[in-house]
Structure formats: structure tokens, C-alpha cells
Design an enzyme around this catalytic site. Structure first.
Site, PDB file in Angstrom:
ATOM      1  N   GLY B  75       9.417  -0.102   2.758  1.00 39.93           N
ATOM      2  CA  GLY B  75       9.374   0.890   1.690  1.00 39.93           C
ATOM      3  C   GLY B  75      10.728   1.514   1.401  1.00 39.93           C
ATOM      4  O   GLY B  75      11.115   1.678   0.239  1.00 39.93           O
ATOM      5  N   THR B  76      11.453   1.865   2.440  1.00 44.32           N
ATOM      6  CA  THR B  76      12.742   2.523   2.230  1.00 44.32           C
ATOM      7  C   THR B  76      13.700   1.623   1.467  1.00 44.32           C
ATOM      8  O   THR B  76      14.334   2.024   0.497  1.00 44.32           O
ATOM      9  CB  THR B  76      13.352   2.944   3.581  1.00 44.32           C
ATOM     10  OG1 THR B  76      12.533   3.978   4.127  1.00 44.32           O
ATOM     11  CG2 THR B  76      14.767   3.459   3.423  1.00 44.32           C
ATOM     12  N   ASN B 155       2.412  11.091   0.686  1.00 46.62           N
ATOM     13  CA  ASN B 155       2.168  10.716   2.077  1.00 46.62           C
ATOM     14  C   ASN B 155       1.786  11.885   2.971  1.00 46.62           C
ATOM     15  O   ASN B 155       1.226  11.691   4.027  1.00 46.62           O
ATOM     16  CB  ASN B 155       3.411  10.021   2.645  1.00 46.62           C
ATOM     17  CG  ASN B 155       4.656  10.861   2.475  1.00 46.62           C
ATOM     18  OD1 ASN B 155       4.925  11.374   1.389  1.00 46.62           O
ATOM     19  ND2 ASN B 155       5.409  11.029   3.542  1.00 46.62           N
ATOM     20  N   GLN B 188       1.906   4.303   0.020  1.00 46.77           N
ATOM     21  CA  GLN B 188       0.668   4.835   0.591  1.00 46.77           C
ATOM     22  C   GLN B 188      -0.562   4.401  -0.202  1.00 46.77           C
ATOM     23  O   GLN B 188      -1.678   4.732   0.193  1.00 46.77           O
ATOM     24  CB  GLN B 188       0.717   6.365   0.647  1.00 46.77           C
ATOM     25  CG  GLN B 188       1.717   6.930   1.623  1.00 46.77           C
ATOM     26  CD  GLN B 188       1.306   6.727   3.072  1.00 46.77           C
ATOM     27  OE1 GLN B 188       0.190   6.295   3.376  1.00 46.77           O
ATOM     28  NE2 GLN B 188       2.210   7.014   3.994  1.00 46.77           N
ATOM     29  N   SER B 208       4.854  -1.359   1.142  1.00 45.73           N
ATOM     30  CA  SER B 208       5.222  -1.420   2.550  1.00 45.73           C
ATOM     31  C   SER B 208       4.095  -2.112   3.294  1.00 45.73           C
ATOM     32  O   SER B 208       2.933  -1.905   2.982  1.00 45.73           O
ATOM     33  CB  SER B 208       5.416  -0.002   3.080  1.00 45.73           C
ATOM     34  OG  SER B 208       5.460  -0.033   4.476  1.00 45.73           O
ATOM     35  N   ALA B 209       4.450  -2.950   4.269  1.00 46.02           N
ATOM     36  CA  ALA B 209       3.414  -3.711   4.971  1.00 46.02           C
ATOM     37  C   ALA B 209       2.740  -2.912   6.079  1.00 46.02           C
ATOM     38  O   ALA B 209       1.535  -3.008   6.296  1.00 46.02           O
ATOM     39  CB  ALA B 209       4.022  -4.989   5.568  1.00 46.02           C
ATOM     40  N   HIS B 210       3.519  -2.109   6.774  1.00 44.98           N
ATOM     41  CA  HIS B 210       2.958  -1.544   8.014  1.00 44.98           C
ATOM     42  C   HIS B 210       2.063  -0.337   7.788  1.00 44.98           C
ATOM     43  O   HIS B 210       1.504   0.194   8.738  1.00 44.98           O
ATOM     44  CB  HIS B 210       4.085  -1.199   9.002  1.00 44.98           C
ATOM     45  CG  HIS B 210       4.881   0.009   8.646  1.00 44.98           C
ATOM     46  ND1 HIS B 210       4.662   1.220   9.249  1.00 44.98           N
ATOM     47  CD2 HIS B 210       5.870   0.200   7.757  1.00 44.98           C
ATOM     48  CE1 HIS B 210       5.519   2.114   8.751  1.00 44.98           C
ATOM     49  NE2 HIS B 210       6.259   1.508   7.847  1.00 44.98           N
ATOM     50  N   THR B 246      18.442 -13.895   5.370  1.00 42.33           N
ATOM     51  CA  THR B 246      17.373 -14.813   5.752  1.00 42.33           C
ATOM     52  C   THR B 246      16.037 -14.088   5.758  1.00 42.33           C
ATOM     53  O   THR B 246      15.929 -12.999   6.316  1.00 42.33           O
ATOM     54  CB  THR B 246      17.665 -15.409   7.138  1.00 42.33           C
ATOM     55  OG1 THR B 246      18.892 -16.119   7.068  1.00 42.33           O
ATOM     56  CG2 THR B 246      16.558 -16.343   7.576  1.00 42.33           C
ATOM     57  N   CYS B 346       8.750  21.525  14.143  1.00 43.88           N
ATOM     58  CA  CYS B 346       9.268  22.871  14.352  1.00 43.88           C
ATOM     59  C   CYS B 346       9.936  22.937  15.701  1.00 43.88           C
ATOM     60  O   CYS B 346       9.490  22.357  16.665  1.00 43.88           O
ATOM     61  CB  CYS B 346       8.100  23.839  14.302  1.00 43.88           C
ATOM     62  SG  CYS B 346       8.319  25.299  15.304  1.00 43.88           S
TER      63      CYS B 346
END
Lengths: 402, 404
Positions: B75-76, B155, B188, B208-210, B246, B346
Site C-alpha cells: 500500500g505505501t 483504517n 482497507q 495491499s495484500a496483507h 525483479t 501514548c
């Protein structure tokens, strides 16, 4: 034959009279520990009266220096050429040392230098002053760009004549000083994730204490990453202790809960610290440590008033060393940066949201009030359980040698 | 610590456990299809075919053509390629970018960086429930707007964004050429809601795959035919020259399996999961009556989710438990074998607060105590009941420390 060696000069060990042999043996072992991760294991180390010399065959001087600069007891290192104690050989060694030192100066520029000799082997025909003069003259003839300056030399060529041979060097590195780790007994460091306690540990290592560390964690009220942080700090401290350090992780959640539920809020911190000291005392007995080391410094926070520290100290019979007591926060931070623990301590996982710090902790807890508060705790039982649940890790820092 | 209990993994929006068939396929590809797709020999051809089949599968799942799919590392990278790659090709047309304040950092950080390159950025603020309004987009459009980027599903709180409506608006905006490009981050959304890239009307869509049971290190970018795009990675010219390097053949093959499974199960899964989410909200309020729900209460209409009717994705719900720091709740649940995320991390030294919850205008106490629960295909009603029961206990326990 000319050999490249690193001459190791040590300070206080030499002064220890009858114990000297013990000190030197430990010192030698600490150097071997620090060099043990070099390819091919620790190099050959020659030990003669008042000197060690590390053979540099097949090694870069820098990788040996980096490691030995973290061995307490080292006062100075010198990259030297070792030869027979013979005037011509000494001249040859001095030339080699000088050539290396000259490489750091702009070509062609005039360089001020002097020769400084020490004759420990009185059988050698020339005394120190004569040797200075003879070698100085020969070097001056060989290197036209040199100019003698006894007061403010840019290059100081040092020559030593000893029983086992002669040394010449012009490049030295300061060591950390102190006493070899393990010559002053054994201590247990209370290691939090903060900036202070690793520095306190370093300072006690410097005075020759062999050290193990204990870290109290309150998972799930603090992050598991706080434990990672303690392990990382221990790995960095290990670098100064010969490469390895033992860290005990003590789960303190049940104790924290009990204190919360059974003790007055304003005494929570005092009681918690007392319990940490008691647990540390039990652990110290188990591992054979004779003193506790903490990162406390006077007056930094509310719990470090004299009254507070008195009440807290009374929880243990053991000697509590507080090496930071004479230091300001800025000095501590500066030292932490030098040791390499500051970056780790600055990671944000410690004491998440300060859940355990009451709004108004008592700055002058009265001993009777503390005794009454603790009477409500099943302290012995909780401490016993904590001790049984302690996890012990032997951490290796040697990958961090740089 | 304590008796053995089954793990309950409720952090699918962070990453989802790979489906067994995905693991099998990745392993098979690593063992057998190890060739380099660019190699001339048979081993290379086999790998090239595997990538080709995967491309076809992903294309079919999102209503695209094969040549409109670029495989990336996730995704990134897809978001970076979409924004930077398109603006490198079309930046001369205008200097204005519109996106939303609730995007993923891989969009927000890129547009912030582009600001340094001289682009003007407008961030659309969300409603109180995390949804942005297409009217705001309409108002923000300028003559030199070149790019609009909007996520399909947020997300952190699950808000479904009106991306179909936005695409329609942009299509009408300047009918005679020069229409702003429209990028949708669907990381998402894929596998959670029906998503047809072509019908959606977006030019660029990130996958995104994961997040849907696929392997990490694989993702895709839908690039509508005719969309100008310049690569970020140059080299051997793989992926039509848009992404050299590749191909990650095992991960791509695994991704295809995950996408295909999700596609086949989607209608049933969205219905079941929407019901689960209703149950989740009810159960959490039962366990912790003073909890607050951040984001939309109801699920989006799964037949046409992106048309601007609002609602939430069926797999994400975000709660706040004022007085119980989110990070502590996470660790307490973890101790009981339950895994969720914070809305905000936090710490005493540094506060990393959720930009999404802040943009929604939540009070500090709610931001610091936010927890995201995200469901997966294996989540059961019993899991949710157990979460609610443990949450009730844990939040009470933490508050006894925090009462001070």
C-alpha cells in the site's frame, strides 16, 4: 625484527602493592574478554613489568583500540613499533612512528617535534637525556621538514627501553581510566529504562565492580518494549564489562496492584521503591552481590529528598551505592551520550502514561506511616513470588563494538 | 502466565493472518517457481506465467484490465507511486492537490513532501464520525487542481468515504479535458466491500495484500488505461516500466490467492461481518457502559457502499474508554490473549496522537483512550463476547490506577 604492537598503559593497578598480581591478572582477562570477538579470537598479549603490549599482526590498530578503550584500567594506548633494545633498531622504530605521524600533517610544511625517552633497563648504555639527543639529531637529519620544539611539539616521539625490548610511538589514545571490572567485588544495578541508572552502572563498573542488573516491569501496565529497552541498555553496558551482562527481569505487576489496593496513595511510590530494594536484596544474596547500585541523585524528583531516600534505604541492610549523587542532570546526560545509552534511554516506552505516579506523592514520608502502610501488604509472599518469577538473561553487547 | 487459552486476533486492519491456502501457495512458489520472470529459459517463463495469472486474478476481482495492474511492494509504495508518479507526469497542468485529513500517512506524508516541491495542498476535514463530504470537495476544487486523493475506507475508525460520488463530481467538473486525476487508497476496502475500480471512476487505486489474508510485501496499483504516470523506481523495466525490480513472485502469487478467496466469499462475508460488528458494538457497551464509539455506528450499505450514504466498513470499530490509556488497554487485553490496536500511542516522553481522531474533533481523553477493534473472517460471536467481558474487567482495573 620490527613488530607492530599496541602498548597498554594502566594507572591505579600499579599502585596496589601486594594485590598487584591479582589486579593485573583480572585486567589481562578483561582485555581478552573485550578482544574475544575479533576474528581469530583475542590476539597475543605480552605482559611485562608495568606494561601490556597487544600484538597487531593481522589486525587493524583501530579495531583493537575501539575495544580496549572500553576496558577500565586502561589509561592510555599507544600504537607502537617494538624492536630490540639497540640504538640503530630504536632509530628505525622512531622513524617509522614519525613517518606515520607526519602523514597527518600537510606535505612540505614544517613540523615541530621532540623525542622523549624513558630508560627502564639500566643496562642500556645511554641514559634518557642522551637518548633524546642522539635520536633527535638522527631524526632531524633524516626528515628535513622537522624542527625541534621541546615546549610545544606537534609530534611527540616517545621511546622506551625496557628489559624485553624497545618501543617507539607517536600516536596515543586516552583510555577510560578506572579499575578493571571484577577487582572491587560484585554489585547489583537497579536498571530502569531511564537515563540515570545506566550511567550509575557505568560509574560503578569504572570503579571495578562486577555488575549484574535487575529491571522491574509492570506489564501490562507498561509496555513489553520497556523490557526490550532494559535489555538494550544492558547490552550497551555489557560493552564496558567485557562483552556480557546478566539482566534479571522482575515482574512487579502483582506488587503494584497490591500497593494500589492496600496502601495510601501518597505513600505508593515510597512503598514501591522499598519493595524494589527488598527484592533486589534477596536477588543480591542469590547471586552473591555485596552492594546495590541505583541511579538516584539528590533532589531530582520528589522521591529523592533526604527524608525519602532515608526511608527507602531502610528497606535493606545492603550498602546502596549512588554514584550519581554528585552530578547534575546535564552532566549525566553528557556521560550517557558518551557511554552510548542516551539514545536507548530516550525511547518513549517507559512508564506509559505514568499510571503509577500519584498526583501528590509524599516528599517527606514518615517512617511510622510507611511501616503501617506496609503492614497491610502480604509483602513477604509477594516478594517470594516475584523472586520465583524472575527471568534471567545473559546479554551480549559485542556486536556493538564500533 | 495463566491457563492456555485460544488467541483472539482482532487487529485485521493492521494486518491479517495469511490464509492457509495463501501460505501453501507462497511456499509452493518459493520452492518451484523460483525463476526470474525476465529470464529467457523455462524457469523464467514459469515465473512470468505465475505473475501473469496473478495479474489476471486481481484484475478480474476489481473489474480492471490486466494491463491496468501494476504490482508493488504494498500500500505505501502504491500510494507513493500514484501521487508522485502521476504528478511527475502531469504536475505542469496545475499545482493544487486535494486530499483528506484522515488519510494514511503514506498519502499525507507524500503530499506534505510535495508541498515542499511547490504544490498547494487542501486537506478536507471529516465529520465528527470520520466521513468527508463531497460538497467540501466541490468547494475545494480550484482551476489548477491536478490531483484528488481519497481513501475508500478509513483504517482507524472504518468510515466509508464517498469515493464513487467524488469520482462523479470530478467527472462533471471539467468535461473538456484537464479533469483532476482521482486516486483512491483502497487498502482497507479490498476484500471487505464490493469494489469495482472501473465502475468507481477512479484513475488510480491502491491495494495491499496483507490486509486481506495475503502476504506482506505485495500490493498493487490500478492505473486506468491512458493515465500518465512516471515510475519512481527505474531499472529493468518490469511492470510495463512503471515499477522496475525483479517481481516478488511468491508474494504476488499469494496475493492472487487471497484476492480470489475474498472475491468469492465477499457477499456472504460482508453480511456476516456487518452483523458481527453490530454485535461487537452492543457487547462492548454492555461490558463498559461508559464507552464511546468513534466513527459511524451503522455499517455502510454493502450493495453500493461508496455512493455517499456514509456508514462504516463491516470490519472496523473504534472505541474510547476515557480514563484508561489505550496503550495500557492493549497490553491488558494482550495478557488475556486478545490482540487489538490503539487509536493513539501514548507515552510519557512523546505523544503520537491519532491524526484521524484529532481531525474528527474528539476530546483529548477520548483520543488517548481509543482502541481499534478490527474483525476477520474467522472472528466469532463468542470471540466478541469474550472481548467485551475482558474489556469490562480490564478497564475497571486500569481506572483504579488512573482514578488518582
Amino acid at each position: 625484527m620490527t613488530r607492530r604492537v599496541l602498548v597498554v598503559k594502566f594507572g591505579e593497578i600499579g599502585l596496589k602493592g601486594a594485590n598487584r598480581r591479582f589486579f593485573e591478572r583480572v585486567f589481562l582477562q578483561r582485555m581478552k574478554d573485550a578482544l574475544s570477538d575479533l576474528p581469530g579470537g583475542p590476539p597475543w598479549i605480552e605482559h611485562t613489568r608495568g606494561r601490556f603490549a597487544v600484538g597487531l599482526e593481522g589486525l587493524r590498530e583501530e579495531e583493537v583500540v575501539t575495544r580496549l578503550r572500553r576496558v577500565f584500567g586502561v589509561v592510555e594506548l599507544a600504537g607502537a613499533f617494538k624492536v630490540e633494545a639497540d640504538l640503530d633498531a630504536l632509530e628505525q622504530a622512531a622513524r617509522l612512528a614519525l613517518e606515520e605521524a607526519l602523514a597527518a600533517h600537510p606535505p612540505g610544511a614544517t613540523v615541530r617535534f621532540r623525542v622523549e625517552s624513558r630508560r627502564a633497563d639500566k643496562r642500556f648504555p645511554l641514559n634518557s637525556l642522551e637518548l633524546d639527543r642522539v635520536l633527535g639529531a638522527r631524526l632531524l637529519a633524516a626528515f628535513p621538514r622537522l624542527k625541534v620544539d621541546l615546549g610545544r611539539p606537534e609530534i611527540r616521539v616517545e621511546v622506551e627501553v625496557r628489559d624485553e625490548g624497545g618501543y617507539a610511538y607517536a600516536r596515543t589514545y586516552p583510555g577510560p581510566g578506572g579499575l578493571p571490572v571484577g577487582t572491587s567485588g560484585k554489585g547489583l544495578l537497579l536498571l530502569s529504562g531511564g537515563i540515570d541508572s545506566p550511567v550509575a552502572g557505568w560509574m560503578s563498573l569504572k570503579r571495578g565492580l562486577e555488575l549484574e542488573a535487575v529491571h522491574f516491569h509492570s506489564f501490562p501496565f507498561t509496555s513489553e518494549r520497556a523490557q526490550e529497552k532494559a535489555m538494550d541498555l544492558a547490552r550497551t553496558l555489557a560493552l564496558w564489562a567485557g562483552g556480557q551482562m546478566v539482566l534479571h527481569l522482575a515482574p512487579f505487576t502483582a506488587m503494584q496492584r497490591a500497593i494500589r489496593d492496600l496502601c495510601p496513595e501518597e505513600l505508593g511510590v515510597t512503598v514501591m521503591r522499598r519493595m524494589m530494594l527488598r527484592l533486589s536484596g534477596l536477588l543480591a544474596r542469590r547471586i552473591g552481590a555485596q552492594a546495590l547500585v541505583t541511579g538516584e541523585s539528590l533532589g531530582q524528583v520528589a522521591s529523592q529528598t533526604l527524608q525519602s531516600m532515608t526511608v527507602i534505604s531502610q528497606a535493606t541492610d545492603l550498602l546502596v551505592l549512588r554514584p550519581l549523587v554528585g552530578m547534575d542532570k546535564t552532566e549525566i546526560i553528557e556521560l550517557a551520550r558518551k557511554i552510548g545509552t542516551f539514545e536507548i534511554s530516550s525511547r518513549p516506552y517507559e512508564d506509559c502514561c505514568s499510571l503509577f505516579v500519584p498526583r501528590h506523592p509524599a516528599t517527606r514520608p514518615r517512617p511510622e506511616a510507611v511501616t503501617r502502610a506496609e503492614a497491610r501488604l502480604p509483602a513477604d509472599q509477594l516478594l517470594e513470588q516475584t523472586l520465583a518469577d524472575v527471568q534471567t538473561h545473559r546479554l551480549d553487547g559485542r556486536l556493538r563494538h564500533r | 502466565m495463566g491457563a492456555q487459552r485460544p488467541e483472539i486476533y482482532l487487529d485485521h486492519a493492521a494486518t491479517s493472518p495469511p490464509h492457509p491456502e495463501v501460505v501453501h501457495e507462497v511456499l509452493r512458489a518459493m520452492r518451484e517457481t523460483y525463476g526470474n520472470p525476465s529470464s529467457l529459459h523455462r524457469k523464467g517463463l514459469e515465473a512470468e506465467r505465475a505473475v501473469g495469472r496473478a495479474r489476471e486474478t486481481l484484475a478480474a476481482a476489481i473489474g480492471a484490465r490486466r494491463e491496468e495492474i501494476v504490482f508493488t511492494s504494498g500500500g505505501t509504495e502504491s500510494n507513493n507511486l500514484a501521487l508522485r508518479g502521476a504528478l511527475r507526469a502531469l504536475g505542469h497542468r496545475g499545482r493544487h492537490i486535494i486530499t483528506t485529513a484522515v488519510e494514511h500517512p503514506s498519502v499525507l506524508e507524500v503530499v506534505r513532501d510535495l508541498e515542499g516541491d511547490g504544490f498547494r495542498v487542501t486537506l478536507l476535514a471529516p465529520d465528527r464520525d470520520g466521513t468527508v463530504r463531497v460538497e467540501d470537495l466541490g468547494r475545494a476544487l480550484a482551476p489548477d487542481t491536478v490531483m484528488v486523493s481519497m481513501m475508500a475506507v478509513n483504517n482507524e475508525v472504518g468510515a466509508v468515504q464517498p469515493v464513487a460520488q467524488a469520482a462523479a463530481l470530478l467527472g462533471r467538473a471539467r468535461p473538456t479535458g484537464g479533469r483532476p486525476l482521482f486516486h483512491v487508497d483502497a487498502s482497507q476496502a479490498l476484500g471487505r466491500l464490493p469494489l469495482d475500480a472501473a465502475a468507481l471512476g477512479a484513475d488510480l487505486v491502491t491495494f495491499s495484500a496483507h490486509k486481506l489474508g495475503g502476504p506482506k510485501g505485495a500490493g498493487g496499483l490500478f492505473v486506468r488505461h491512458g493515465t500518465g504516470l512516471r515510475p519512481l523506481l527505474l531499472g529493468g523495466g518490469q511492470e510495463g516500466g512503471l515499477r522496475s525490480g525483479t517481481e516478488n513472485v511468491p508474494a504476488i502469487a499469494g496475493m492472487a490467492v487471497a484476492v480470489d478467496l475474498a472475491r468469492r466469499e465477499l457477499p456472504e462475508r460482508t453480511a456476516v461481518m456487518s452483523e458481527l460488528r453490530r454485535h461487537l458494538i452492543e457487547a462492548v457497551f454492555g461490558g463498559v457502559p461508559e464507552a464511546r464509539l468513534n466513527g459511524p455506528a451503522a455499517c455502510a450499505d454493502t450493495s453500493d457502499p461508496f455512493a455517499g450514504q456514509g456508514g462504516a466498513a463491516p470490519h472496523i470499530a473504534c472505541f474510547s474508554f476515557p480514563g484508561a490509556p489505550g496503550e495500557v488497554v492493549v497490553h491488558c487485553l494482550e495478557e488475556e490473549g486478545i490482540y487489538v490496536s490503539t487509536g493513539a500511542a501514548c507515552s510519557s516522553r512523546k505523544r503520537r496522537r491519532s491524526h484521524v481522531l484529532e481531525a474528527m474533533g474528539l476530546p483529548d481523553a477520548d483520543v488517548d483512550s481509543a482502541i481499534r477493534v478490527s474483525l476477520g473472517p474467522e472472528t466469532s460471536d463468542a470471540d466478541i463476547d469474550r472481548l467485551a467481558e475482558v474489556l469490562g474487567r480490564v478497564v475497571r482495573d486500569i481506572r483504579r490506577f488512573a482514578r488518582r
